[in-house]
Design an enzyme around this catalytic site. Structure first.
Site: not given
Length: 528
Positions: A284, A296, A330-331, A363, A463
């Site tokens: 992603h 990420d 994706e998130e 990922d 994140h």
């Protein structure tokens, strides 16, 4: 898939088994130098055979990550779906591929985004701490509040049945705001029961046990959202409301809306190789709102980009076609990949799946305090998970053999990881992948095995705004990127097809119309 799924992927807090497998560390540097002799030295017609693994260079990977970070910096410090930062990331991938001679498909799909513009909650004109549940309707309502089958004091976690049955609302006064407690059924079930009883708003208090007492946060059903505003409050606030329900006036003022917009995946494929035996490699491309998303998942996106570029530079023609995909959103709940894998009826798209021999997903490959995780394809560590099979076990073994030959320890992670491979696992397509860890805390034993710091997350910037180039571990990144390239090429050259495995009869068919997993690698659920 063309309709929104029921749950939102909120967090990617990634869990794992605690054991490790592979050879012992021998004290040598297991970075790029340790991988230098791992290519295929066989000669074909007097020329050295192409080794995709050896073509993967950490400097080029870091250049791609630097470009993605620059894009984020120029666009509010993120590359979140539907943003200019994401569009510029797509453009970067597309230009790189087209300059190398690839035909690129930009796959457009409609996504319904949920935007919360403002919110205010008051009790008797006094502000309180609250959260708006994801997918709450907008509205400005003021009314008295009525408690519905509360369990005060609380019992064990997830035992409150408040609002779970229509019978809970017998005697409920239409036109009031329902006060409901977190517990054994989904928030959506509670809210829809309240709507049916005539509630004009819902306040959900936390259940009250340790770890479940603060302001409640949660997700409603995006595929069947409520028509009334829904907020969460702490257990103590809810108890106070229940005690004063006959006299208190509550105002819920929520400004929110669903907005349909276009989002995109990027797809390409090698011109050579059997298209009926294709190996699909995916990652992603979007980040979270909080940061640039360089680990990420810039790390996975850059790794598969470099594989494609090196194949083109070598004029490599595999036995089986290799396809590459950079997924969007994706998130937000695996949306871009779901749109690709499923048709408008929400069923697996035969035009996509019938020609695929395997799917590999990458990922997060460069966590700063990370480890070498391999998807548990044979179910030896996670036997009860969906998708384990002989064929997925064969893919896992390719990874395990690769790292064991280099004395690099690995650790398993479950096949039901809520990332883009979730869909292929669910329909029985042989699947594999690598991962370097997210928010789970590294144990002392894991720190001994993989180096790094115990008591700290595998990715301390997971994140967060600090997920930038300086966050990545270059040595680990090259190890995993080269391991990924090795298995991609092994499957691209495989003569015999991998066998697909049908879902167990007890498993409901997975489609974008049905709930996706919520949480991440630790399977945390945020819908109840």
């Amino acid at each position: 898939m063309r309709t929104e799924a029921s749950w939102l992927l909120l967090l990617m807090a990634c869990g794992s088994a605690t054991g490790v497998v592979g050879g012992p560390l021998d004290g040598t540097d297991n970075g790029s130098d340790n991988l230098a002799d791992s290519g295929d030295d066989d000669e074909d017609d007097g020329a050295e055979a192409f080794s995709l693994e050896q073509a993967i260079d950490i400097d080029r990977l870091m250049e791609h990550l630097g470009a993605l970070e620059d894009i984020a910096i120029a666009n509010g410090d993120n590359r979140v779906y539907l943003s200019q930062g994401y569009l510029d990331s797509l453009d970067y991938i597309q230009r790189q591929l087209e300059d190398s001679g690839y035909d690129v498909e930009v796959e457009e799909y409609t996504i319904t985004s949920y935007d919360l513009f403002s919110a205010d909650v008051t009790i008797d004109s006094q502000a309180v701490d609250f959260s708006v549940l994801q997918y709450s309707a907008g509205g400005d309502v003021t009314a008295s509040i009525q408690a519905v089958d509360l369990q005060i004091p609380p019992g064990a976690p997830n035992t409150s049945t408040s609002g779970c049955e229509a019978a809970d609302f017998v005697g409920f006064a239409a036109g009031t705001i329902a006060l409901i407690q977190r517990g054994s059924c989904t928030f959506s079930d509670k809210v829809h029961n309240a709507e049916d009883a005539g509630a004009i708003g819902v306040v959900i208090l936390n259940e009250g046990q340790e770890g479940r007492a603060g302001v409640l946060e949660g997700v409603l059903d995006a595929g069947d959202p409520p028509t009334i505003p829904v907020v969460g409050v702490s257990y103590d606030t809810g108890v106070s409301l229940a005690a004063a329900q006959d006299t208190s006036r509550v105002r819920l003022d929520i400004d929110a809306a669903f907005i349909e917009q276009s989002d995109y995946n990027i797809l390409t494929r090698t011109p050579g190789g059997d298209p009926s035996r294709a190996v699909l490699v995916g990652a992603h491309l979007d980040s979270v709102q909080a940061g640039a998303g360089i680990n990420d998942n810039g790390s996975g996106s850059a790794a598969i980009l470099e594989m494609a570029l090196q194949m083109a530079a070598a004029d490599y023609s595999p036995t089986n076609q290799v396809r590459f995909a950079w997924w969007g959103a994706e998130e937000q709940g695996l949306i871009g990949s779901g749109r690709h894998f499923f048709n408008e009826l929400g069923d697996p798209d035969p035009e996509v799946f019938d020609d695929l021999d395997a799917y590999l997903n990458f990922d997060m490959l460069a966590s700063g305090n990370g480890a070498r995780y391999v998807y548990d394809g044979d179910g030896s560590a996670f036997p009860d998970e969906l998708g384990v099979s002989v064929a997925s076990g064969e893919i896992e073994q390719l990874f395990l053999d690769y790292f064991a030959e280099r004395d690099l320890i690995t650790i398993p992670t479950g096949m039901e990881v809520p990332t883009d491979s979730y869909w292929t696992v669910a329909v029985g397509l042989p699947t594999g992948g690598l991962f370097s860890g997210a928010s789970e805390i590294k144990t002392p034993g894991q720190a001994d095995a993989f180096d790094g710091r115990s008591g700290v997350a595998f990715d301390p910037c997971y994140h967060l705004a600090c997920d930038i180039v300086d966050n990545v571990n270059p040595d680990l990144y090259q190890q995993l990127a080269r391991g990924a390239a090795h298995v991609v090429q092994a499957l691209a050259e495989r003569e015999a097809p991998l066998a697909r495995t049908a879902r167990a009869a007890a498993v409901d068919p997975i489609s974008p119309r049905l709930p996706r997993p919520v949480g991440c690698h630790d399977h945390v659920r945020w819908d109840r």
